[in-house]
Design a protein around this motif. Sequence first.
Motif, short mmCIF file in Angstrom:
data_model
loop_
_atom_site.label_atom_id
_atom_site.label_comp_id
_atom_site.label_asym_id
_atom_site.label_seq_id
_atom_site.Cartn_x
_atom_site.Cartn_y
_atom_site.Cartn_z
N ALA A 139 0.84 -1.26 0.05
CA ALA A 139 0.04 0.01 -0.05
C ALA A 139 0.72 1.26 0.05
O ALA A 139 1.41 1.83 1.19
CB ALA A 139 -0.83 0.05 1.26
N PRO A 140 1.37 1.57 -1.40
CA PRO A 140 2.18 2.68 -1.34
C PRO A 140 2.14 3.99 -0.63
O PRO A 140 2.83 4.89 -0.02
CB PRO A 140 2.41 2.85 -2.61
N ASN A 141 0.92 4.44 -0.64
CA ASN A 141 0.55 5.68 0.07
C ASN A 141 0.42 5.47 1.70
O ASN A 141 0.18 6.53 2.37
CB ASN A 141 -1.09 6.20 -0.59
N LEU A 142 0.25 4.31 2.06
CA LEU A 142 0.47 4.16 3.57
C LEU A 142 2.07 3.75 3.74
O LEU A 142 2.34 3.69 5.09
CB LEU A 142 -0.44 3.03 4.03
N ASP A 143 2.85 3.23 2.73
CA ASP A 143 4.16 2.70 3.00
C ASP A 143 4.07 1.44 3.77
O ASP A 143 4.86 1.32 4.80
CB ASP A 143 4.92 3.66 3.60
N TRP A 144 2.94 0.47 3.34
CA TRP A 144 2.71 -0.79 4.29
C TRP A 144 3.30 -1.74 3.26
O TRP A 144 2.99 -1.68 1.85
CB TRP A 144 1.58 -1.15 4.73
N HIS A 145 4.10 -2.81 3.70
CA HIS A 145 4.29 -3.85 2.63
C HIS A 145 4.14 -5.24 3.61
O HIS A 145 4.64 -5.27 4.73
CB HIS A 145 5.92 -3.70 2.31
N ASP A 146 3.79 -6.27 2.98
CA ASP A 146 3.64 -7.53 3.39
C ASP A 146 3.01 -7.49 4.97
O ASP A 146 3.70 -7.98 5.88
CB ASP A 146 4.77 -8.19 3.49
N THR A 147 1.90 -6.67 4.89
CA THR A 147 1.42 -6.48 6.05
C THR A 147 0.21 -7.55 6.67
O THR A 147 -0.80 -7.29 5.92
CB THR A 147 0.93 -5.08 6.47
N ASP A 148 0.22 -8.32 7.62
CA ASP A 148 -0.59 -9.43 7.67
C ASP A 148 -1.65 -8.81 8.78
O ASP A 148 -1.74 -8.62 10.01
CB ASP A 148 -0.24 -10.55 8.35
N LEU A 149 -2.82 -8.30 8.12
CA LEU A 149 -3.94 -7.71 9.17
C LEU A 149 -4.76 -8.58 10.01
O LEU A 149 -5.17 -8.40 10.84
CB LEU A 149 -5.07 -6.66 8.15
N GLY A 150 -4.82 -10.06 9.23
CA GLY A 150 -5.18 -10.85 10.04
C GLY A 150 -4.64 -11.02 11.54
O GLY A 150 -5.58 -11.06 12.53
N THR A 151 -3.31 -10.96 11.58
CA THR A 151 -2.82 -11.15 12.82
C THR A 151 -2.82 -9.80 13.57
O THR A 151 -3.24 -9.93 14.60
CB THR A 151 -1.17 -11.29 12.67
N LEU A 152 -2.85 -8.67 13.11
CA LEU A 152 -2.90 -7.66 13.71
C LEU A 152 -4.49 -7.32 14.23
O LEU A 152 -4.60 -6.94 15.39
CB LEU A 152 -2.75 -6.38 12.94
N LEU A 153 -5.39 -7.62 13.49
CA LEU A 153 -6.83 -7.64 13.89
C LEU A 153 -7.42 -8.59 14.88
O LEU A 153 -8.24 -8.58 15.51
CB LEU A 153 -7.61 -7.58 12.54
N THR A 154 -6.70 -9.76 14.57
CA THR A 154 -7.32 -11.00 15.53
C THR A 154 -6.38 -11.52 16.24
O THR A 154 -6.53 -12.37 17.24
CB THR A 154 -7.74 -12.10 14.44
#
Lengths: 408, 408
Positions: free
Chosen positions: B180-195
Amino acid sequence: MTAPLHEAHPTSPGRRLPDTQQGMRRRNLSRVMHTVNAEGPLSRAAVASRIGLTRAAVSTLVDELVRAGLLDELGPERPGRVGRPGSALALSGRGPAGIGAEVGVDHLAVCAVDLRGQVRARAVRQGTNRGRPSEPVIAELTALVRQVVTEAEREGLWPAGLAVAVPGLVARDARTVIRAPNLDWHDTDLGTLLTGDAPLTGDLPLTVDNEANFGGLAELWLGDGTPRDFLHVSAEIGIGAAVVVDGRLLRGTRGFAGELGHVPVRPEGPACACGGRGCLEQYAGEEAVLRAAGVEPGEGRVGLLAERAAEGDKDVRRALRGAGTALGIALTGAVNLLDPETVVLGGALAGLAPWLLPSLERELTRRTTGPARAVTVSRLGPEGPLLGAAHSVVRGVLDDPAAVSGRQ
Amino acid sequence: MTAPLHEAHPTSPGRRLPDTQQGMRRRNLSRVMHTVNAEGPLSRAAVASRIGLTRAAVSTLVDELVRAGLLDELGPERPGRVGRPGSALALSGRGPAGIGAEVGVDHLAVCAVDLRGQVRARAVRQGTNRGRPSEPVIAELTALVRQVVTEAEREGLWPAGLAVAVPGLVARDARTVIRAPNLDWHDTDLGTLLTGDAPLTGDLPLTVDNEANFGGLAELWLGDGTPRDFLHVSAEIGIGAAVVVDGRLLRGTRGFAGELGHVPVRPEGPACACGGRGCLEQYAGEEAVLRAAGVEPGEGRVGLLAERAAEGDKDVRRALRGAGTALGIALTGAVNLLDPETVVLGGALAGLAPWLLPSLERELTRRTTGPARAVTVSRLGPEGPLLGAAHSVVRGVLDDPAAVSGRQ
């Protein structure tokens, strides 16, 4: 186990048979045909176990297909085994044939393909069709079709349908050529021309489609390890593409999808016949490449370009490099929009691939992120559209054998 | 009548239930839900006639759905009619809710949508997320989700799933943000972060998808007269597109389809963060437009641009004209490849449409042949991705009500 046909054989055009008992029988006939096609020769018992029906049910279906001349019994197999020997089943080499035809800018071609996928008859007429009225061209094509049908009949085949590939946009009625700029045809109803005054062969079903579409389908059905999501780029005089998504051709609302030749490459570039400017065809179409290479237009020019490039002709190589760069730019857009697994170069482009690919791949790699996209070269080359047309008829028989079983 | 669900309701994601008796029951539960959704309130008899099952079979299905809190009985209808009055059925306004969330570059938003499609709870936090690590952003998003879930529960709803829209490429696991270039996120596992450490709400099913995809789905499900083949173009900071073909989202092999922002517009143009040159974002992305208009970057700039354009600011209008031209060039390529029925402008582009459309349509008209393509403006605008996310959960419940009926 009542998976509908288009799930079990997702490469088929997805004709959906009705959910009645009749529809079920027709689907099961198709499943037998597709199973034998994919894995044959097979015994009745093997077919039954593959499709999850009883041996008795499969025998009834097989008897019907053998009577209709769609399946052959090859005689007892594996005689050493216990029990009554099963007779191996194969698709018939004497049953229905798909008749494929191609109206090229520089040639006409017709072939007959049997259910086993073998080309059994073939006729070609070289010579330009550019600017000729459609009537004499189609009259010549009709003569070639008659010749191929006669030859196929001599081998015990009968025509199950005729599919015609044309270098232009075809209406969704699958008969009318809306626009074929390199032939200068507009709103030309091939249905009337082919079946009008002198009906070709009774009520032979007719399908007309864009040559790039048939080229893409040929790649899907006959390609070596071609995935189910790809973009097939082909060229004769113009440049076309077939977008295959999950094993199906994406046709678009009007049937005009895949017009890669008119994707803008340099928006302020040379004017194009389509009304735009700087379209891909202005850089990678046959005329543009010949002009850039300093070669006079004429018949057989693609072969000449390949010859000269192979000999090291600098002008030809530079022209092909430029075409590859333009293809790479247009394909970057297509890859960003569609995310296909691979890009396949077919048609006339296949023969020029050694000199197009380096610059094409360089653009694609530097302009798209992530792992490099595979660009492969079709082994069908310029044969793709003709074979795709003939095979589309054969696939139609496999998809609904009951529709032809009373017709021969 | 045993048409599989994805044929009867082709706008659904096409989850295919198994062809067993259980699968049949689940499909029929879904057909009841979709019928009431499309035409309700309806009596049991009306539902039975719509889906071609017996009144008794439908009553069993309806009883199960009422017990599970997915359908409401509204009480006797049309008491003047002969016979026992039927009780009208409606989708429950107190049953499961879809929780949609959006990670924007400049905001976070969460909402809860009930089965009737009504937004019942909502929370927004303004403030840039650009360059912030994913952990605190997702912690804030989690707090908003908890707040919305609590509010929804107060209204008698329970969360059936969480769908998160992000401005970036999402892996096919529907959890990992690859880039997500405009956030500067790379290979970010939202699954782990959210759950992960503090499970959000037990085993709440999670789906992460690109915001342009959810925007396109919102248009398909909620748009006014939107056809089943269209290209949905949206923008926040970047530019994305959703390709909808025959009522389904085209995702591509890696899930990266629709990257319209990186279609080359002028191949020798300014360098882009993607590695290419002259990509559409370099002409029509928010930063490029602000630069061309001489407006400093910052929050709420799209609103400011619209305001100034409405006031007649020449620099802003010229910048938007230029963006429209670039969009028209990129869309010419897309239209030539895909032949959609319409192009829909959504997201931040919807609010700027009056000043983008004239130059956009001029390019599209002069560069594509045939009748002019309809370009329409989404009435959902910037709400599209958030609503699409929440509705994707609701559609999931309609598609397979049995999967949630034991969960509340």
